[in-house]
Design a protein around this motif. Structure first.
Motif, mmCIF file in Angstrom:
data_model
loop_
_atom_site.group_PDB
_atom_site.id
_atom_site.type_symbol
_atom_site.label_atom_id
_atom_site.label_comp_id
_atom_site.label_asym_id
_atom_site.label_seq_id
_atom_site.Cartn_x
_atom_site.Cartn_y
_atom_site.Cartn_z
ATOM 1 N N THR A 71 4.179 2.623 -14.005
ATOM 2 C CA THR A 71 2.862 2.033 -13.750
ATOM 3 C C THR A 71 2.790 0.636 -14.361
ATOM 4 O OG1 THR A 71 1.904 2.981 -15.762
ATOM 5 C CG2 THR A 71 1.721 4.291 -13.739
ATOM 6 N N PHE A 72 1.961 -0.201 -13.787
ATOM 7 C CA PHE A 72 1.789 -1.573 -14.259
ATOM 8 C C PHE A 72 0.973 -1.585 -15.550
ATOM 9 C CE2 PHE A 72 -1.015 -5.383 -14.195
ATOM 10 C CZ PHE A 72 -0.037 -6.344 -14.407
ATOM 11 N N ASP A 73 1.485 -2.298 -16.563
ATOM 12 C CA ASP A 73 0.811 -2.411 -17.861
ATOM 13 C C ASP A 73 0.184 -3.795 -17.967
ATOM 14 O OD1 ASP A 73 -0.084 -2.462 -20.436
ATOM 15 O OD2 ASP A 73 1.850 -1.974 -21.369
ATOM 16 N N ARG A 74 -1.126 -3.838 -17.833
ATOM 17 C CA ARG A 74 -1.829 -5.119 -17.838
ATOM 18 C C ARG A 74 -1.577 -5.910 -19.119
ATOM 19 N NH1 ARG A 74 -3.302 -9.551 -16.057
ATOM 20 N NH2 ARG A 74 -5.444 -10.035 -15.500
ATOM 21 N N THR B 283 8.598 -4.152 -9.381
ATOM 22 C CA THR B 283 7.772 -3.239 -8.602
ATOM 23 C C THR B 283 7.716 -1.891 -9.288
ATOM 24 O OG1 THR B 283 8.371 -4.343 -6.529
ATOM 25 C CG2 THR B 283 7.444 -2.141 -6.351
ATOM 26 N N TRP B 284 6.497 -1.361 -9.417
ATOM 27 C CA TRP B 284 6.288 -0.028 -9.976
ATOM 28 C C TRP B 284 5.662 0.857 -8.900
ATOM 29 C CZ3 TRP B 284 4.870 -4.634 -12.110
ATOM 30 C CH2 TRP B 284 5.371 -4.975 -13.375
ATOM 31 N N PHE B 285 6.028 2.128 -8.873
ATOM 32 C CA PHE B 285 5.402 3.082 -7.953
ATOM 33 C C PHE B 285 5.282 4.411 -8.674
ATOM 34 C CE2 PHE B 285 5.573 6.271 -4.509
ATOM 35 C CZ PHE B 285 4.438 5.884 -3.812
ATOM 36 N N THR C 118 0.289 4.766 -6.122
ATOM 37 C CA THR C 118 -0.044 3.345 -6.158
ATOM 38 C C THR C 118 1.199 2.509 -6.431
ATOM 39 O OG1 THR C 118 -2.244 3.864 -7.014
ATOM 40 C CG2 THR C 118 -1.493 1.587 -7.269
ATOM 41 N N GLN C 119 1.270 1.371 -5.759
ATOM 42 C CA GLN C 119 2.374 0.438 -5.968
ATOM 43 C C GLN C 119 1.836 -0.879 -6.512
ATOM 44 O OE1 GLN C 119 5.516 -0.197 -2.890
ATOM 45 N NE2 GLN C 119 4.817 -2.324 -2.947
ATOM 46 N N THR D 200 -1.742 0.840 -1.861
ATOM 47 C CA THR D 200 -1.400 2.241 -1.630
ATOM 48 C C THR D 200 -0.563 2.263 -0.363
ATOM 49 O OG1 THR D 200 -3.497 2.949 -2.601
ATOM 50 C CG2 THR D 200 -2.294 4.572 -1.281
ATOM 51 N N PRO D 201 0.750 2.301 -0.482
ATOM 52 C CA PRO D 201 1.612 2.135 0.689
ATOM 53 C C PRO D 201 1.387 3.217 1.738
ATOM 54 C CG PRO D 201 2.864 1.962 -1.358
ATOM 55 C CD PRO D 201 1.512 2.483 -1.712
ATOM 56 N N THR D 202 1.430 2.802 2.998
ATOM 57 C CA THR D 202 1.394 3.760 4.099
ATOM 58 C C THR D 202 2.751 4.438 4.209
ATOM 59 O OG1 THR D 202 2.175 2.152 5.725
ATOM 60 C CG2 THR D 202 -0.220 2.266 5.340
ATOM 61 N N GLN D 203 2.805 5.488 5.005
ATOM 62 C CA GLN D 203 4.077 6.172 5.212
ATOM 63 C C GLN D 203 5.129 5.207 5.754
ATOM 64 O OE1 GLN D 203 4.290 9.497 4.352
ATOM 65 N NE2 GLN D 203 6.481 9.184 4.496
ATOM 66 N N GLU D 204 4.703 4.354 6.687
ATOM 67 C CA GLU D 204 5.639 3.402 7.290
ATOM 68 C C GLU D 204 6.149 2.403 6.250
ATOM 69 O OE1 GLU D 204 5.870 0.181 10.979
ATOM 70 O OE2 GLU D 204 4.017 1.296 10.584
ATOM 71 N N GLU D 205 5.253 1.933 5.395
ATOM 72 C CA GLU D 205 5.655 0.981 4.362
ATOM 73 C C GLU D 205 6.600 1.624 3.351
ATOM 74 O OE1 GLU D 205 1.674 -1.857 4.338
ATOM 75 O OE2 GLU D 205 1.766 -0.076 3.065
#
Length: 219
Positions: free
Chosen positions: A204-207, A85-87, A91-92, A106-111
């Motif tokens: 970040t995610f590297d494609r 997992t990258w954040f 963006t996650q 795009t995580p919510t505050q709750e997530e």
């Protein structure tokens, strides 16, 4: 087990990051321990923590997972055998090894309260009481034990037991007890490195690294 693990995996650092919030109304010695731990973390810069997570049910081992979390500010990268997992602060990306797919969100505050140690602290503003425990050593090291108990009976996470070193105030062990659930998650930090220099691209995610992965955009 893995879903439950991912929900609480960032608890490796929640105690450190939420301490200034919960330390205000507690006994002076416990407060001093927690404040020093929080201050040590703030000064640590980039952090890498290797850990082992065990799911225990009445002392029986239900599952085990090794992983590493790397943090810089609010950014993080978490890797286990099942997921990465990258954040990047907004963006996650969650890559599932088994399915070779990446969920982008795009995580919510709750997530974020469930996955990100920096926003996890808002959860603790609801209130935990805590006290010093009786454990004095862990794996041969002198420690402080702090036991935190949720004041809100509706709070899913009922109790946290935290061990920090007396020298350096670094986290060694965190035990999480969910309310009305027999399974406890025991996180042992096997390596804790501070002052790490991380490029933002780490978070970040590297494609290019996952050319065959299916991208599932949940934004």
């Amino acid at each position: 087990f893995i879903n439950q693990m991912r929900k609480y995996i960032f608890s490796v650092l929640i105690a450190l990051l939420s301490l200034p919030v919960i330390a205000q109304q507690q006994q002076s010695q416990a407060k001093a321990v927690l404040e020093k731990t929080a201050e040590a973390f703030k000064k640590a810069g980039g952090v890498r923590a290797d850990f082992t997570l065990k799911a225990l049910n009445d002392g029986r081992l239900e599952g085990r997972e090794n992983g590493v979390i790397q943090l810089k500010g609010e950014k993080f990268m978490l890797k286990t055998s099942e997921t990465t997992t990258w954040f990047d602060g907004k963006t996650q990306w969650s890559y599932m090894v088994r399915n070779d797919e990446v969920n982008v969100s795009t995580p919510t505050q709750e997530e974020l309260q469930q996955i990100n140690p920096y926003t996890f602290l808002y959860m603790y503003q609801k209130g935990f009481s805590y006290k010093l425990g009786t454990m004095k050593t862990f794996h041969g090291k002198a420690i402080w034990e702090v036991v935190l108990t949720a004041k809100d009976k509706a709070q899913d996470l009922e109790r946290i037991t935290l061990y920090v070193t007396k020298e350096g105030y670094e986290p060694l062990y965190i035990l999480l007890q969910q309310r009305a659930h027999p399974t406890r998650n025991a996180i042992t930090v096997t390596s804790y490195q501070t002052g790490q220099k991380y490029a933002d691209t780490l978070f970040t995610f590297d494609r290019k690294q996952y050319p065959s992965a299916e991208i599932i955009d949940l934004r």
